[in-house]
Design a protein around this motif. Structure first.
Motif: not given
Length: 133
Positions: A6-7, A12-13, A95-96, A103-106
């Motif tokens: 995930n990090r 990358e995102l 991040k928060m 969230r990363l998918d979104a």
């Protein structure tokens, strides 16, 4: 293992969001009435808050309405910038609040939509649009 993945995905995102901003800046500079937005990397390296990029993009959403281009292109620019803002804010939230996969998918989904809008802008053929300005 998943946290590390995930990090890495987050980083990358984040690079994708910065790259998308630069790409938007180049598309805006090519408008009939060129629009210039501040460089997001310089903002981060300087004494400005990189979140000022959100304010710049929001202002441009209003300015693009006055461009001498078709309503179709105006809407494409507006949607592209809105998707960038969504991706940026979702990254900040991740991040928060934590790097939850959804969230990363979104963020990824917003960036994919942004790319689609950019492709429509680049491939736009005024001959095929009934909505000329």
């Amino acid at each position: 293992m998943a946290d590390r993945d995930n990090r890495e995905r987050f980083l990358e995102l984040a690079e994708g969001v910065v790259g998308a901003y630069a790409y938007i800046a180049s598309l805006l500079a090519d408008l009939p009435v060129p629009v210039i937005i501040p460089d997001i990397v310089r903002m981060a390296d300087g004494d400005r808050d990189p979140s000022d990029a959100l304010l710049a993009v929001q202002r441009v959403r209003a300015v693009v309405e006055d461009e001498p281009i078709s309503q179709t292109l105006i809407r494409c620019y507006e949607h592209m910038m809105l998707d960038w803002m969504a991706a940026y804010e979702l990254l900040a939230l991740a991040k928060m609040a934590g790097l939850a996969p959804w969230r990363l998918d979104a963020v990824e989904f917003a960036l994919n939509r942004l790319v689609t809008w950019a492709e429509v802008i680049e491939d736009y053929d005024p001959e095929r649009d009934d909505d000329e300005s």
